[in-house]
Write a protein that holds these residues in place. Structure first.
Motif, mmCIF file in Angstrom:
data_model
loop_
_atom_site.group_PDB
_atom_site.id
_atom_site.type_symbol
_atom_site.label_atom_id
_atom_site.label_comp_id
_atom_site.label_asym_id
_atom_site.label_seq_id
_atom_site.Cartn_x
_atom_site.Cartn_y
_atom_site.Cartn_z
ATOM 1 N N LYS A 141 0.833 -1.208 0.000
ATOM 2 C CA LYS A 141 0.000 0.000 0.000
ATOM 3 C C LYS A 141 0.867 1.257 0.000
ATOM 4 O O LYS A 141 0.589 2.213 -0.722
ATOM 5 C CB LYS A 141 -0.937 -0.005 1.218
ATOM 6 C CG LYS A 141 -2.130 -0.917 1.007
ATOM 7 C CD LYS A 141 -3.205 -0.661 2.037
ATOM 8 C CE LYS A 141 -2.970 -1.531 3.258
ATOM 9 N NZ LYS A 141 -4.078 -1.589 4.193
ATOM 10 N N THR A 142 1.914 1.239 0.825
ATOM 11 C CA THR A 142 2.794 2.410 0.900
ATOM 12 C C THR A 142 3.496 2.645 -0.435
ATOM 13 O O THR A 142 3.572 3.775 -0.916
ATOM 14 C CB THR A 142 3.873 2.194 1.989
ATOM 15 O OG1 THR A 142 3.249 1.635 3.123
ATOM 16 C CG2 THR A 142 4.558 3.481 2.335
ATOM 17 N N TRP A 143 3.989 1.580 -1.028
ATOM 18 C CA TRP A 143 4.683 1.717 -2.312
ATOM 19 C C TRP A 143 3.757 2.272 -3.380
ATOM 20 O O TRP A 143 4.107 3.182 -4.110
ATOM 21 C CB TRP A 143 5.201 0.367 -2.795
ATOM 22 C CG TRP A 143 6.387 -0.141 -2.031
ATOM 23 C CD1 TRP A 143 7.171 0.569 -1.166
ATOM 24 C CD2 TRP A 143 6.912 -1.466 -2.060
ATOM 25 N NE1 TRP A 143 8.143 -0.240 -0.659
ATOM 26 C CE2 TRP A 143 8.013 -1.495 -1.187
ATOM 27 C CE3 TRP A 143 6.562 -2.642 -2.727
ATOM 28 C CZ2 TRP A 143 8.782 -2.645 -0.981
ATOM 29 C CZ3 TRP A 143 7.317 -3.783 -2.516
ATOM 30 C CH2 TRP A 143 8.419 -3.792 -1.654
ATOM 31 N N ILE A 144 2.551 1.675 -3.457
ATOM 32 C CA ILE A 144 1.657 2.089 -4.534
ATOM 33 C C ILE A 144 1.220 3.535 -4.341
ATOM 34 O O ILE A 144 1.277 4.336 -5.273
ATOM 35 C CB ILE A 144 0.449 1.132 -4.648
ATOM 36 C CG1 ILE A 144 0.966 -0.209 -5.162
ATOM 37 C CG2 ILE A 144 -0.602 1.683 -5.598
ATOM 38 C CD1 ILE A 144 -0.086 -1.250 -5.357
ATOM 39 N N SER A 145 0.845 3.915 -3.118
ATOM 40 C CA SER A 145 0.424 5.307 -2.967
ATOM 41 C C SER A 145 1.617 6.244 -3.146
ATOM 42 O O SER A 145 1.477 7.307 -3.732
ATOM 43 C CB SER A 145 -0.311 5.537 -1.644
ATOM 44 O OG SER A 145 0.510 5.191 -0.576
ATOM 45 N N GLY A 146 2.797 5.812 -2.682
ATOM 46 C CA GLY A 146 4.004 6.631 -2.879
ATOM 47 C C GLY A 146 4.309 6.831 -4.345
ATOM 48 O O GLY A 146 4.508 7.951 -4.814
ATOM 49 N N ASN A 147 4.293 5.751 -5.067
ATOM 50 C CA ASN A 147 4.605 5.837 -6.492
ATOM 51 C C ASN A 147 3.536 6.608 -7.267
ATOM 52 O O ASN A 147 3.853 7.313 -8.214
ATOM 53 C CB ASN A 147 4.766 4.433 -7.089
ATOM 54 C CG ASN A 147 6.117 3.826 -6.740
ATOM 55 O OD1 ASN A 147 7.144 4.427 -6.969
ATOM 56 N ND2 ASN A 147 6.095 2.639 -6.157
ATOM 57 N N LEU A 148 2.297 6.479 -6.845
ATOM 58 C CA LEU A 148 1.237 7.195 -7.557
ATOM 59 C C LEU A 148 1.262 8.685 -7.257
ATOM 60 O O LEU A 148 0.882 9.483 -8.110
ATOM 61 C CB LEU A 148 -0.141 6.616 -7.224
ATOM 62 C CG LEU A 148 -0.482 5.315 -7.945
ATOM 63 C CD1 LEU A 148 -1.869 4.843 -7.558
ATOM 64 C CD2 LEU A 148 -0.398 5.507 -9.451
HETATM 65 C C1 LIG Z 1 7.770 2.662 -5.499
HETATM 66 O O1 LIG Z 1 7.742 1.256 -5.577
HETATM 67 C C2 LIG Z 1 8.985 0.624 -5.341
HETATM 68 C C3 LIG Z 1 8.786 -0.854 -5.543
HETATM 69 O O2 LIG Z 1 8.570 -1.102 -6.917
HETATM 70 C C4 LIG Z 1 9.481 0.933 -3.939
HETATM 71 O O3 LIG Z 1 10.723 0.326 -3.733
HETATM 72 C C5 LIG Z 1 9.554 2.435 -3.769
HETATM 73 O O4 LIG Z 1 9.902 2.730 -2.448
HETATM 74 C C6 LIG Z 1 8.231 3.095 -4.112
HETATM 75 N N1 LIG Z 1 8.371 4.526 -4.074
HETATM 76 C C7 LIG Z 1 7.686 5.277 -3.212
HETATM 77 C C8 LIG Z 1 7.909 6.746 -3.330
HETATM 78 O O5 LIG Z 1 6.923 4.799 -2.410
#
Ligand SMILES: *[C@@H]1O[C@H](CO)[C@@H](O)[C@H](O)[C@H]1NC(C)=O
Ligand SMILES: *[C@@H]1O[C@H](CO)[C@@H](O)[C@H](O)[C@H]1NC(C)=O
Length: 319
Positions: A141-148
């Motif tokens: 959840k953290t990764w997906i919301s972070g990446n989005l």
């Molecule tokens: C984005 O996803 C990657 C895993 O693919 C993760 O390692 C990274 O911390 C995420 N970035 C954020 C800003 O959450």
């Protein structure tokens, strides 16, 4: 880095207009805007090229081709989609699921699969231990919301769904639907792709039935397969979608079936492999490679056991 330039530019403009602390307040709301500004995520949908690639390089998959071309066009041309695009690829190994994924990425992002905005998860690698599911759920959840929030046009690929611990994938449920506005509207531009062999048997049976009824396999419609696939993955204890709310709540937009490959398709794979290696195309070599492969079912021997997966290695052997 396109992002850096934008960021720097904004800050310079900002500081020359309103110095000091106010600037923080002013500049931060723009953070998520960088991405929506055209090229900022290195997102560049080359839809004509995508269609051409799928026609030229993917054999025997009329359904996958049709579904993907129309859904990707519709989705990427919409600047305010109501929900993310959620696709689930199913079929026997070697039928082209990963290959098609890489073709999609190649035509959506400047850097293809290597793009900073394309995230691939492999259960055996990222989520190996059943005992740590709770941790993995939070991480996901953290990764997906972070990446989005860094880029709304992100893609998340979940490979080998058959090896995913049941229950884990439901952690991302809230990112897949319409209704929640928990992460702003950003998450609605994301694309999610699930890949698995589950449902392969059901697909193969339908194709076999068409063959027995002497019907053309191109006559198979998505409706002939979709509900069978969804039922199969939901009921299969070895599927990451076992009893999943994602299936139950119909959050997957399209189940994309990859049909088993016949002699004819495998021949095309060999031919294309020889072509791409710059070899002279010789029919006796093609026949030798195809004859060295295993076909099923036992009696009819119609479909390649490994699709086109082992073509390259077998070609080395035959040369
Ligand atoms: C984005 O996803 C990657 C895993 O693919 C993760 O390692 C990274 O911390 C995420 N970035 C954020 C800003 O959450
Ligand atoms: C697919 O579903 C239909 C009914 O919806 C059923 O008649 C058919 O036997 C199923 N095929 C397979 C291969 O499970």
């Amino acid at each position: 880095m396109e992002l850096m330039k934008w960021e720097l530019g904004l800050w310079l403009v900002c500081f020359s207009l309103v110095p000091g602390l106010i600037c923080w307040e002013f500049a931060f709301p723009f953070q998520s805007m960088y991405c929506q500004l055209s090229d900022a995520c290195a997102f560049q949908a080359k839809l004509d090229d995508l269609e051409l690639d799928l026609y030229r390089h993917v054999y025997g998959q009329h359904l996958a081709r049709e579904v993907l071309v129309s859904s990707i066009i519709q989705f990427t041309e919409n600047s305010t989609p109501m929900k993310p695009l959620v696709l689930s690829f199913h079929g026997w190994s070697g039928t082209g699921k990963s290959y098609v994924t890489s073709l999609l990425m190649k035509n959506l992002y400047r850097d293809g699969m290597k793009s900073f905005y394309v995230h691939q998860f492999v259960p055996t690698l990222h989520f190996p231990h059943a005992s740590q599911i709770c941790l993995y759920k939070e991480q996901l959840k953290t990764w997906i919301s972070g990446n989005l929030s860094a880029c709304s046009r992100s893609v998340f690929i979940f490979d080998e769904m058959d090896k995913m611990h049941p229950g884990l994938i439901d952690a991302i449920k809230s990112f897949l639907g319409h209704s929640h506005v928990m992460y702003g509207t950003n998450y609605r531009k994301a694309i999610f792709i699930f890949i698995s062999n589950a449902g392969g048997d059901q697909i193969n049976q339908v194709v076999l039935k068409f063959w027995k009824d002497r019907k053309d396999r191109e006559e198979i419609q998505l409706e002939d397969l979709e509900s069978n696939i969804s039922r199969a993955v939901f009921n299969n204890k070895n599927s990451g979608f076992w009893n999943s709310d994602i299936i139950n709540e119909k959050l997957i937009d399209y189940f994309v079936p990859f049909l088993p490959l016949t002699h004819k398709h495998v021949k095309e794979c060999v031919r294309s492999e020889m072509f791409s290696r710059g070899l002279e195309i010789r029919n006796e070599v093609i026949t030798e490679v195809v004859n060295s492969m295993n076909f099923f079912p036992e009696q009819e021997k119609l479909f390649s056991q490994t699709g086109c997966k082992t073509v390259s290695a077998r070609l080395d052997f035959s040369l």
